[in-house]
Design a protein around this motif. Sequence first.
Motif, PDB file in Angstrom:
ATOM      1  N   LEU A 210      41.325  51.276  36.099  1.00  0.00           N
ATOM      2  CA  LEU A 210      42.229  50.515  36.948  1.00  0.00           C
ATOM      3  C   LEU A 210      43.066  51.483  37.776  1.00  0.00           C
ATOM      4  O   LEU A 210      43.368  52.589  37.331  1.00  0.00           O
ATOM      5  N   PRO A 211      43.423  51.083  38.997  1.00  0.00           N
ATOM      6  CA  PRO A 211      43.201  49.758  39.601  1.00  0.00           C
ATOM      7  C   PRO A 211      41.903  49.641  40.389  1.00  0.00           C
ATOM      8  O   PRO A 211      41.516  48.563  40.801  1.00  0.00           O
ATOM      9  N   LYS A 212      41.199  50.757  40.582  1.00  0.00           N
ATOM     10  CA  LYS A 212      40.127  50.814  41.565  1.00  0.00           C
ATOM     11  C   LYS A 212      38.865  50.049  41.161  1.00  0.00           C
ATOM     12  O   LYS A 212      38.134  49.541  42.007  1.00  0.00           O
ATOM     13  N   PHE A 213      38.597  49.940  39.856  1.00  0.00           N
ATOM     14  CA  PHE A 213      37.293  49.425  39.425  1.00  0.00           C
ATOM     15  C   PHE A 213      37.394  48.149  38.605  1.00  0.00           C
ATOM     16  O   PHE A 213      36.588  47.904  37.707  1.00  0.00           O
ATOM     17  N   ALA A 214      38.373  47.313  38.916  1.00  0.00           N
ATOM     18  CA  ALA A 214      38.571  46.071  38.160  1.00  0.00           C
ATOM     19  C   ALA A 214      37.340  45.170  38.210  1.00  0.00           C
ATOM     20  O   ALA A 214      37.025  44.479  37.236  1.00  0.00           O
ATOM     21  N   GLU A 215      36.610  45.186  39.318  1.00  0.00           N
ATOM     22  CA  GLU A 215      35.461  44.287  39.446  1.00  0.00           C
ATOM     23  C   GLU A 215      34.314  44.684  38.508  1.00  0.00           C
ATOM     24  O   GLU A 215      33.408  43.897  38.284  1.00  0.00           O
ATOM     25  N   ASP A 216      34.355  45.896  37.971  1.00  0.00           N
ATOM     26  CA  ASP A 216      33.312  46.331  37.047  1.00  0.00           C
ATOM     27  C   ASP A 216      33.611  45.926  35.611  1.00  0.00           C
ATOM     28  O   ASP A 216      32.824  46.210  34.707  1.00  0.00           O
ATOM     29  N   LEU A 217      34.749  45.266  35.379  1.00  0.00           N
ATOM     30  CA  LEU A 217      35.229  44.996  34.032  1.00  0.00           C
ATOM     31  C   LEU A 217      35.225  43.506  33.724  1.00  0.00           C
ATOM     32  O   LEU A 217      35.188  42.669  34.619  1.00  0.00           O
ATOM     33  N   PHE A 218      35.300  43.203  32.425  1.00  0.00           N
ATOM     34  CA  PHE A 218      35.506  41.835  31.959  1.00  0.00           C
ATOM     35  C   PHE A 218      36.929  41.726  31.424  1.00  0.00           C
ATOM     36  O   PHE A 218      37.390  42.601  30.681  1.00  0.00           O
ATOM     37  N   GLN A 219      37.618  40.630  31.779  1.00  0.00           N
ATOM     38  CA  GLN A 219      38.996  40.424  31.347  1.00  0.00           C
ATOM     39  C   GLN A 219      39.112  39.112  30.594  1.00  0.00           C
ATOM     40  O   GLN A 219      38.488  38.114  30.959  1.00  0.00           O
ATOM     41  N   THR A 220      39.928  39.112  29.542  1.00  0.00           N
ATOM     42  CA  THR A 220      40.143  37.906  28.753  1.00  0.00           C
ATOM     43  C   THR A 220      41.187  37.024  29.430  1.00  0.00           C
ATOM     44  O   THR A 220      41.888  37.454  30.350  1.00  0.00           O
ATOM     45  N   THR A 221      41.302  35.813  28.954  1.00  0.00           N
ATOM     46  CA  THR A 221      42.258  34.875  29.556  1.00  0.00           C
ATOM     47  C   THR A 221      43.701  35.280  29.328  1.00  0.00           C
ATOM     48  O   THR A 221      44.590  34.827  30.050  1.00  0.00           O
ATOM     49  N   ASP A 222      43.964  36.124  28.323  1.00  0.00           N
ATOM     50  CA  ASP A 222      45.340  36.563  28.084  1.00  0.00           C
ATOM     51  C   ASP A 222      45.634  37.918  28.723  1.00  0.00           C
ATOM     52  O   ASP A 222      46.669  38.534  28.447  1.00  0.00           O
TER      53      ASP A 222
END
Length: 424
Positions: A210-222
């Motif tokens: 982060l912050p540059k590669f957020a689209e490569d990651l999976f994020q939880t609802t929390d």
Amino acid sequence: MHDIRLIRDDPAAFDDAMHKRSVAASAERIVALDQQRRALITEAQTAQARRNEASKAIGAAKAQRDEPRAADLMAEVATLKARLPEIEAEEARLGADLDALLAGLPNVPAADVPVGADEDDNLLVHERGTRPAFDFPAREHDAIGPALGLDFETGVKLAGARFTLVRGAAAKLQRALGQFMLDHVTAAGFEQVIPPVMVRDEAMFGTGQLPKFAEDLFQTTDGRWLIPTAEVSLTNIVREQILSEAELPLRFTALTPCFRSEAGSAGRDTRGYIRQHQFDKVEMVSIVKPDRSEAEHERMTATAEGVLDALGLAYRRMKLCTGDMGFTAARTYDLEVWLPGQDRYREISSCSTCTDFQARRMNARYRPEGEKATRFVHTLNGSGLAVGRTLVAVLENYQQADGSVAVPTVLQPYLGGVDRLSPR
């Protein structure tokens, strides 16, 4: 994160380093922002000192009954009191702008890294092992695996594209590989860790996702992030710490699931088990003094090579060019294993030295013995290995004409002495 002092001292060298990484960056703009910010800090310090001085003078003026002087001083203090928050707000804004600018720029490549645009410009370091010779046409793993338990169709049915259900003999072989790798890396001096596989923003920022590669990651609802590699969890163990020199080096290893969205890989490796959203990997992380990071990079890479040597797999070491390195790396060695079914080498491990780039983002330091000042540690990370890709390599390199797969000798104790996996 970059050392702003180095950019100030030699802006041309910094611009050249970013140019080698095909990044449009301006040291002039960075230095200008830094100068503005430092000027505001100086102005705030001067204003605060004058405010304190004037406040004391008010008392003296009143003691002397010099009311006009006291009134002038009180007006000055009021003006300074009003101005100070404005200076502090502007300095904070400029600091945030500067941090955001620096946070988006990759590490400076080491001097020996070849300059290039992509994988075609990578440099061969050495090639090891013997490629197998078959008296039958070699098949790819996705043709061999289903009869041994690589269930691509059910994986897609359960979770969608780039997921695989692994069962039966294939599941046993994958677990054996993971345990063997973990034992091998532990024997090389790495401490076993079972880390969280979900982390906070700060951890992802610290290792450069982060912050540059957020689209490569999976994020939880929390708001937590699923780790793309155990490098994130292991490296952040020393986040915001000041270590003693005697504690170094620290070496950690973990066998974890990893999660990647593969945002930029549309159309690549859509068949088989090579590129998955979820996969297992044995990760190595080293935290060392700066003068030991070069030797540690060789040591870590040799440890990963030892896994391939023990498995009897042919491979080569490549030094990545500037255009093919990861964001945080100053130098990366890729290990590429020979896949006879594909008739080509494929990446199975990356070992990188990040110098103090991640340490600055994490504020991870150590205090040299006998000194008061602290220094940033150097961090390194590497795969020892990607378990799923190693499963692919074993299937293709140890395939037999009848569809069975011979088990490498070092794995047989992990499979209860079984020396061959037969199709169902």
